[in-house]
Scaffold this active site. Structure first.
Site, mmCIF file in Angstrom:
data_model
loop_
_atom_site.group_PDB
_atom_site.id
_atom_site.type_symbol
_atom_site.label_atom_id
_atom_site.label_comp_id
_atom_site.label_asym_id
_atom_site.label_seq_id
_atom_site.Cartn_x
_atom_site.Cartn_y
_atom_site.Cartn_z
ATOM 1 N N CYS A 271 30.888 41.190 38.111
ATOM 2 C CA CYS A 271 32.320 41.410 37.820
ATOM 3 C C CYS A 271 33.101 40.201 38.333
ATOM 4 O O CYS A 271 34.058 40.326 39.101
ATOM 5 C CB CYS A 271 32.824 42.689 38.455
ATOM 6 S SG CYS A 271 31.820 44.153 38.124
ATOM 7 N N ALA A 273 34.985 37.468 37.138
ATOM 8 C CA ALA A 273 36.279 36.872 36.798
ATOM 9 C C ALA A 273 37.381 37.387 37.744
ATOM 10 O O ALA A 273 37.302 38.535 38.189
ATOM 11 C CB ALA A 273 36.629 37.200 35.357
ATOM 12 N N GLY A 275 37.087 34.321 39.226
ATOM 13 C CA GLY A 275 36.173 33.302 39.706
ATOM 14 C C GLY A 275 36.421 32.724 41.076
ATOM 15 O O GLY A 275 35.721 31.795 41.486
ATOM 16 N N GLY A 276 37.365 33.259 41.834
ATOM 17 C CA GLY A 276 37.598 32.734 43.176
ATOM 18 C C GLY A 276 36.387 32.878 44.072
ATOM 19 O O GLY A 276 36.007 31.942 44.792
ATOM 20 N N LYS A 277 35.756 34.042 44.023
ATOM 21 C CA LYS A 277 34.561 34.263 44.847
ATOM 22 C C LYS A 277 33.385 33.458 44.313
ATOM 23 O O LYS A 277 32.539 32.988 45.088
ATOM 24 C CB LYS A 277 34.244 35.759 44.901
ATOM 25 C CG LYS A 277 35.347 36.593 45.547
ATOM 26 C CD LYS A 277 35.034 38.069 45.490
ATOM 27 C CE LYS A 277 36.167 38.896 46.074
ATOM 28 N NZ LYS A 277 37.401 38.798 45.235
ATOM 29 N N ASP A 318 27.560 43.784 30.040
ATOM 30 C CA ASP A 318 27.913 45.010 30.739
ATOM 31 C C ASP A 318 26.967 45.120 31.932
ATOM 32 O O ASP A 318 25.746 45.116 31.765
ATOM 33 C CB ASP A 318 27.741 46.211 29.807
ATOM 34 C CG ASP A 318 28.196 47.511 30.445
ATOM 35 O OD1 ASP A 318 27.937 47.715 31.649
ATOM 36 O OD2 ASP A 318 28.777 48.346 29.736
ATOM 37 N N CYS A 387 39.434 45.928 46.278
ATOM 38 C CA CYS A 387 40.795 45.791 46.802
ATOM 39 C C CYS A 387 41.532 47.125 46.792
ATOM 40 O O CYS A 387 42.706 47.192 46.431
ATOM 41 C CB CYS A 387 41.574 44.725 46.042
ATOM 42 S SG CYS A 387 41.697 45.003 44.265
#
Length: 460
Positions: A271, A273, A275-277, A318, A387
């Site tokens: 999951c 996007a 893409g920071g992680k 998926d 989050c």
């Protein structure tokens, strides 16, 4: 001043005149009321409604300045919805009719401007009255709109501060969940933090002290660079074009760090996007595969990595159907959730989600986590995060999953293991942040998104 809603069939005001559609600022107020209705009545996410490419037609028809005004009105009306409702109700002899939702949104849009935005009171009132006269559903209430809003404008200096002090800005279900999870005092602190716009956080590739100076911010104990208010658009800031940093809340930057040394390891970011992680894992030396179900979101992730000068294998799939040819050394699952930890940035969340949504998403997270474990080799690490502020999606899910999964064991994060993380560690060695944490003396620079993260290891 107390105003009585008129009887059906009597407006008390002259019919609106032709040409109202050309009144300066009216289109923006109409768009704001229409989008507020979409959020409150249809539980539609605000970000989607105000997307510049795919947003609501009334929003897209506006110029850039009016779009910014509409978004400011909506964020303010949602952030202070309960205070606004209380001050409006005080001015009504009896509640508005149940079918007068259009009128309610007109009043809320105007009240947000009068109470919290730098808009002349007279302009906010006059445009609301004109709006009411132009809407057949609200026409007969135009006199009420005028009286209520003028009364509100006169009284705001004396009534606003006490109303804010006595009000929690949350629907009942959300307030009750926070109190059950964190206790009354912490819940009140979280709700108070939600009233303030979140600062902008940057994860930098290197030299955070230098970038804090260039961007006009500070370096947090976690290494994130924080700026209270941006002086320019993100794309115009120094370092953007060079790929020196990316925008990422300080709390969102913590889960990827929990793997420790991953140099040379094969790491999956599920999951993934926007893409920071993913970028963090690449910079840490991992050979990263980024997986996301959305073709468009994955394309955006690829563009973000290109700007940063980073590369990963991108897979559209998926997650529940995904089977790699070779198991990974580590897997990060930042799972879809209710997003209740991001209310400072997305004040529509408590109004577009319900407790049923939280429970449904928690069930999805259990299934995704069970599948994620099967993607990592025996001995490999899994980090699960989201989050959400609700323990149903965090602490409770984690404990239940461990109890039901004999092939997985807890891998607690130890005190002192990572810089700046200790204040957020639980006795179980998991990570929990809330908007009421990291008090730096001013609401404008304090707080983090609400996040939960737990580290596990596959043993079989």
């Amino acid at each position: 001043m107390v105003v009585t809603p008129p009887r059906r069939g009597h407006s008390g005001n002259p019919q609106h005149k032709a040409g109202d559609e050309n009144v300066a600022g009216l289109a923006a107020r109409k768009a704001a009321a229409r989008l507020l209705a979409a959020v409150i009545d249809a539980r539609t996410a605000l970000d989607g409604l105000t997307d510049n490419e795919h947003g609501h037609p009334q929003y897209k028809a506006l110029d850039g300045r009016d779009r910014a005004l509409v978004r400011a009105i909506l964020v303010t009306a949602l952030r202070h919805r309960m205070t606004i409702a209380g001050l409006l109700s005080k001015r009504l002899e009896k509640p508005l009719p149940a079918n007068a939702t259009a009128l309610s949104h007109i009043l809320n849009v105007a009240a947000a401007q009068i109470l919290f935005l730098d808009v002349p009171d007279s302009a906010a009132v006059d445009l609301a009255v004109t709006h009411a006269k132009s809407d057949p559903r609200a026409l007969r209430f135009s006199g009420l709109v005028n009286g209520v809003l003028r009364s509100l404008a006169r009284a705001k200096e004396t009534e606003l501060a006490p109303a804010l002090a006595a009000t929690s800005e949350a629907p009942q279900w959300f307030s009750e969940r926070l109190t059950a999870a964190y206790g009354a005092d912490k819940a009140r602190a979280i709700l108070a933090a939600h009233r303030h716009e979140a600062p902008v956080d940057f994860t930098v590739k290197a030299d955070p002290v230098i970038w804090a100076e260039r961007l006009g911010g500070i370096v947090l104990p976690t290494g994130t660079v924080r700026v209270e208010k941006l002086a320019a658009n993100v794309i115009d800031l120094p370092g953007f074009a060079d790929g020196a940093w990316w925008v990422q809340d300080a709390a969102a930057s913590l889960p990827a760090r929990l793997f420790g040394d991953i140099r040379g390891q094969r790491v999956a970011d599920l999951c993934a996007a926007p893409g920071g992680k993913t970028a963090q894992l690449i910079l840490a030396g991992g050979e990263v595969t980024a997986i996301d179900a959305s073709k468009n979101r994955l394309a955006r992730l690829g563009q973000n990595l290109e700007r940063l000068g980073l590369a990963a294998e991108l897979v559209q799939a998926d997650l529940l159907d995904y089977r790699p040819a070779q198991l990974f050394d580590a897997v990060l699952l930042d799972a879809p959730c209710s997003s209740t930890g991001t209310v400072r940035r997305h004040p529509d969340v408590p109004w577009t989600k319900t407790m049923a949504d939280v429970e449904k998403l928690a069930d999805l997270q259990r299934r995704l986590l069970a599948h994620a474990v099967g993607l990592v080799r025996p001995g490999g690490r899994i980090v699960f995060s989201n989050c959400s502020l609700d323990p149903i999606e965090g602490e409770e899910l984690y404990r239940d999953f461990l109890a039901r999964s004999p092939g997985v064991v807890a891998d607690p994060v130890r005190l002192g293991e990572f810089a700046g993380i200790d204040p957020f560690l639980t006795p179980e060695g998991t990570l929990r942040t809330t908007p009421a944490d990291m008090d730096l003396g001013s609401p404008g620079v304090s707080g983090l998104d609400g996040f939960f993260a737990a580290r596990m290891r596959r043993v079989g």
